[in-house]
Write a protein that holds these residues in place. Structure first.
Motif, PDB file in Angstrom:
ATOM      1  N   LEU A 283       0.794  -1.229   0.000  1.00  0.00           N
ATOM      2  CA  LEU A 283       0.000   0.000   0.000  1.00  0.00           C
ATOM      3  C   LEU A 283       0.828   1.281   0.000  1.00  0.00           C
ATOM      4  O   LEU A 283       0.308   2.358   0.212  1.00  0.00           O
ATOM      5  CB  LEU A 283      -1.019   0.013   1.148  1.00  0.00           C
ATOM      6  N   SER A 284       2.122   1.166  -0.276  1.00  0.00           N
ATOM      7  CA  SER A 284       2.911   2.381  -0.452  1.00  0.00           C
ATOM      8  C   SER A 284       2.631   2.925  -1.852  1.00  0.00           C
ATOM      9  O   SER A 284       2.179   2.197  -2.741  1.00  0.00           O
ATOM     10  CB  SER A 284       4.397   2.117  -0.244  1.00  0.00           C
ATOM     11  N   THR A 285       2.855   4.217  -2.033  1.00  0.00           N
ATOM     12  CA  THR A 285       2.597   4.851  -3.322  1.00  0.00           C
ATOM     13  C   THR A 285       3.812   5.636  -3.771  1.00  0.00           C
ATOM     14  O   THR A 285       4.598   6.118  -2.952  1.00  0.00           O
ATOM     15  CB  THR A 285       1.392   5.810  -3.265  1.00  0.00           C
ATOM     16  N   VAL A 286       3.938   5.764  -5.065  1.00  0.00           N
ATOM     17  CA  VAL A 286       4.984   6.593  -5.658  1.00  0.00           C
ATOM     18  C   VAL A 286       4.393   7.164  -6.943  1.00  0.00           C
ATOM     19  O   VAL A 286       3.576   6.517  -7.602  1.00  0.00           O
ATOM     20  CB  VAL A 286       6.279   5.790  -5.918  1.00  0.00           C
ATOM     21  N   THR A 287       4.800   8.371  -7.267  1.00  0.00           N
ATOM     22  CA  THR A 287       4.323   9.003  -8.486  1.00  0.00           C
ATOM     23  C   THR A 287       5.513   9.342  -9.375  1.00  0.00           C
ATOM     24  O   THR A 287       6.513   9.868  -8.901  1.00  0.00           O
ATOM     25  CB  THR A 287       3.518  10.282  -8.165  1.00  0.00           C
ATOM     26  N   ILE A 288       5.370   9.006 -10.635  1.00  0.00           N
ATOM     27  CA  ILE A 288       6.373   9.398 -11.628  1.00  0.00           C
ATOM     28  C   ILE A 288       5.654  10.232 -12.682  1.00  0.00           C
ATOM     29  O   ILE A 288       4.474  10.023 -12.964  1.00  0.00           O
ATOM     30  CB  ILE A 288       7.101   8.195 -12.238  1.00  0.00           C
ATOM     31  N   THR A 289       6.363  11.194 -13.211  1.00  0.00           N
ATOM     32  CA  THR A 289       5.792  12.056 -14.236  1.00  0.00           C
ATOM     33  C   THR A 289       6.761  12.129 -15.409  1.00  0.00           C
ATOM     34  O   THR A 289       7.958  11.947 -15.241  1.00  0.00           O
ATOM     35  CB  THR A 289       5.545  13.484 -13.703  1.00  0.00           C
ATOM     36  N   GLY A 290       6.219  12.416 -16.563  1.00  0.00           N
ATOM     37  CA  GLY A 290       7.087  12.595 -17.713  1.00  0.00           C
ATOM     38  C   GLY A 290       6.451  12.148 -18.999  1.00  0.00           C
ATOM     39  O   GLY A 290       5.231  12.106 -19.149  1.00  0.00           O
ATOM     40  N   LEU A 291       7.324  11.783 -19.905  1.00  0.00           N
ATOM     41  CA  LEU A 291       6.966  11.321 -21.239  1.00  0.00           C
ATOM     42  C   LEU A 291       7.714  10.029 -21.512  1.00  0.00           C
ATOM     43  O   LEU A 291       8.692   9.727 -20.819  1.00  0.00           O
ATOM     44  CB  LEU A 291       7.377  12.374 -22.276  1.00  0.00           C
ATOM     45  N   PRO A 292       7.301   9.279 -22.516  1.00  0.00           N
ATOM     46  CA  PRO A 292       8.025   8.039 -22.809  1.00  0.00           C
ATOM     47  C   PRO A 292       9.533   8.265 -22.907  1.00  0.00           C
ATOM     48  O   PRO A 292      10.004   9.153 -23.614  1.00  0.00           O
ATOM     49  CB  PRO A 292       7.437   7.627 -24.174  1.00  0.00           C
ATOM     50  N   GLY A 293      10.275   7.478 -22.110  1.00  0.00           N
ATOM     51  CA  GLY A 293      11.725   7.567 -22.098  1.00  0.00           C
ATOM     52  C   GLY A 293      12.290   8.710 -21.286  1.00  0.00           C
ATOM     53  O   GLY A 293      13.500   8.819 -21.123  1.00  0.00           O
ATOM     54  N   ARG A 294      11.445   9.578 -20.753  1.00  0.00           N
ATOM     55  CA  ARG A 294      11.893  10.737 -19.951  1.00  0.00           C
ATOM     56  C   ARG A 294      11.016  10.864 -18.715  1.00  0.00           C
ATOM     57  O   ARG A 294      10.047  11.611 -18.697  1.00  0.00           O
ATOM     58  CB  ARG A 294      11.810  12.015 -20.783  1.00  0.00           C
ATOM     59  N   TRP A 295      11.343  10.127 -17.687  1.00  0.00           N
ATOM     60  CA  TRP A 295      10.532  10.075 -16.474  1.00  0.00           C
ATOM     61  C   TRP A 295      11.269  10.710 -15.307  1.00  0.00           C
ATOM     62  O   TRP A 295      12.484  10.694 -15.244  1.00  0.00           O
ATOM     63  CB  TRP A 295      10.192   8.625 -16.134  1.00  0.00           C
ATOM     64  N   SER A 296      10.484  11.213 -14.347  1.00  0.00           N
ATOM     65  CA  SER A 296      11.033  11.795 -13.117  1.00  0.00           C
ATOM     66  C   SER A 296      10.225  11.275 -11.939  1.00  0.00           C
ATOM     67  O   SER A 296       9.011  11.086 -12.028  1.00  0.00           O
ATOM     68  CB  SER A 296      10.923  13.322 -13.133  1.00  0.00           C
ATOM     69  N   LEU A 297      10.906  11.082 -10.836  1.00  0.00           N
ATOM     70  CA  LEU A 297      10.267  10.722  -9.588  1.00  0.00           C
ATOM     71  C   LEU A 297       9.669  11.969  -8.980  1.00  0.00           C
ATOM     72  O   LEU A 297      10.328  13.021  -8.930  1.00  0.00           O
ATOM     73  CB  LEU A 297      11.283  10.095  -8.635  1.00  0.00           C
ATOM     74  N   SER A 298       8.435  11.903  -8.539  1.00  0.00           N
ATOM     75  CA  SER A 298       7.763  13.057  -7.954  1.00  0.00           C
ATOM     76  C   SER A 298       7.428  12.766  -6.506  1.00  0.00           C
ATOM     77  O   SER A 298       6.591  11.909  -6.209  1.00  0.00           O
ATOM     78  CB  SER A 298       6.476  13.343  -8.750  1.00  0.00           C
ATOM     79  N   LEU A 299       8.097  13.433  -5.596  1.00  0.00           N
ATOM     80  CA  LEU A 299       7.839  13.279  -4.167  1.00  0.00           C
ATOM     81  C   LEU A 299       6.962  14.440  -3.703  1.00  0.00           C
ATOM     82  O   LEU A 299       7.241  15.599  -4.017  1.00  0.00           O
ATOM     83  CB  LEU A 299       9.144  13.251  -3.382  1.00  0.00           C
ATOM     84  N   GLU A 300       5.928  14.111  -2.975  1.00  0.00           N
ATOM     85  CA  GLU A 300       4.988  15.141  -2.549  1.00  0.00           C
ATOM     86  C   GLU A 300       4.878  15.144  -1.036  1.00  0.00           C
ATOM     87  O   GLU A 300       4.992  14.106  -0.393  1.00  0.00           O
ATOM     88  CB  GLU A 300       3.624  14.880  -3.183  1.00  0.00           C
ATOM     89  N   SER A 301       4.613  16.315  -0.491  1.00  0.00           N
ATOM     90  CA  SER A 301       4.443  16.420   0.949  1.00  0.00           C
ATOM     91  C   SER A 301       3.037  15.952   1.327  1.00  0.00           C
ATOM     92  O   SER A 301       2.111  16.015   0.527  1.00  0.00           O
ATOM     93  CB  SER A 301       4.654  17.855   1.415  1.00  0.00           C
ATOM     94  N   VAL A 302       2.922  15.467   2.533  1.00  0.00           N
ATOM     95  CA  VAL A 302       1.635  15.011   3.041  1.00  0.00           C
ATOM     96  C   VAL A 302       0.963  16.199   3.725  1.00  0.00           C
ATOM     97  O   VAL A 302       1.567  16.848   4.584  1.00  0.00           O
ATOM     98  CB  VAL A 302       1.828  13.863   4.050  1.00  0.00           C
ATOM     99  N   PRO A 303      -0.276  16.523   3.342  1.00  0.00           N
ATOM    100  CA  PRO A 303      -0.960  17.648   3.988  1.00  0.00           C
ATOM    101  C   PRO A 303      -1.224  17.353   5.464  1.00  0.00           C
ATOM    102  O   PRO A 303      -1.454  16.204   5.838  1.00  0.00           O
ATOM    103  CB  PRO A 303      -2.252  17.791   3.206  1.00  0.00           C
ATOM    104  N   HIS A 304      -1.177  18.378   6.251  1.00  0.00           N
ATOM    105  CA  HIS A 304      -1.413  18.216   7.707  1.00  0.00           C
ATOM    106  C   HIS A 304      -2.866  18.347   8.038  1.00  0.00           C
ATOM    107  O   HIS A 304      -3.633  18.995   7.514  1.00  0.00           O
ATOM    108  CB  HIS A 304      -0.618  19.254   8.497  1.00  0.00           C
TER     109      HIS A 304
END
Length: 191
Positions: free
Chosen positions: A170-191
């Protein structure tokens, strides 16, 4: 325009030490409880325009329990472990220590007769690279191994990095980008 892919690791189907290669068991009691406990933070991901899951019973059940109504994607299946399917790493290491050593050391090795680590990472990467480029997001519930493979591919990391990525249920991770050009996206958790 880029693609936003949120990956959710499926809930557990067994205790960590009892996990088996290519495990196709359904969620266990602890897994169902974990989904209920984590639902408040995961349900919003279901607003994604496209919702997918791996074909395993626990991935489908996790996606359904979260209300995602995901579309099964065969490309998101776990690594094909050949004759090791259904066995734990400890069981295989006791029977075939040299084969396990080769498999862990060489990403091209497939001593089990299934898919090599490199082929697995490439398959998952190909799935990422064929997602439609459009505004909006997509979510995919998959086995932890699939999430690990997606991260290695997205970061263009050496295949050996796979062994250094720990993905909890149940862990999550988000990646953003285009085919062959991806980035890891780390987001803060709202309080």
């Amino acid at each position: 325009m880029s693609v936003r892919v949120s990956l959710v690791a499926a809930a557990r189907s067994s205790a960590l030490l009892a996990e088996r290669f290519d495990d196709d068991r359904p969620l266990d009691h602890a897994g169902w409880r974990e989904v209920q406990f984590a639902a408040h933070r995961l349900v919003p991901l279901g607003a994604a325009e496209l919702r997918y899951c791996s074909p395993t019973p626990r991935s489908r059940a996790t996606g359904d329990a979260l209300g995602f109504a995901p579309l099964v994607q065969p490309a998101l299946r776990d690594c094909d472990m050949g004759r090791w399917r259904g066995m734990t790493l400890s069981e295989v290491a006791a029977q075939e220590p040299a084969a396990v050593g080769a498999w862990l050391a060489d990403p091209r090795a497939a001593p089990h007769g299934g898919e090599s680590l490199l082929a697995f990472i490439s398959r998952v990467g190909s799935w990422l690279d064929t997602r439609p480029v459009r505004e909006g997001a997509l979510v995919a519930v998959a086995e932890p191994a699939v999430v690990r493979a997606a991260l290695v591919y997205a970061l263009n990391a050496p295949p050996s990095t796979y062994w250094n990525v720990d993905v909890h249920p149940l862990s999550t991770v988000t990646i953003t980008g285009l085919p062959g050009r991806w980035s890891l996206s780390l987001e803060s958790v709202p309080h």
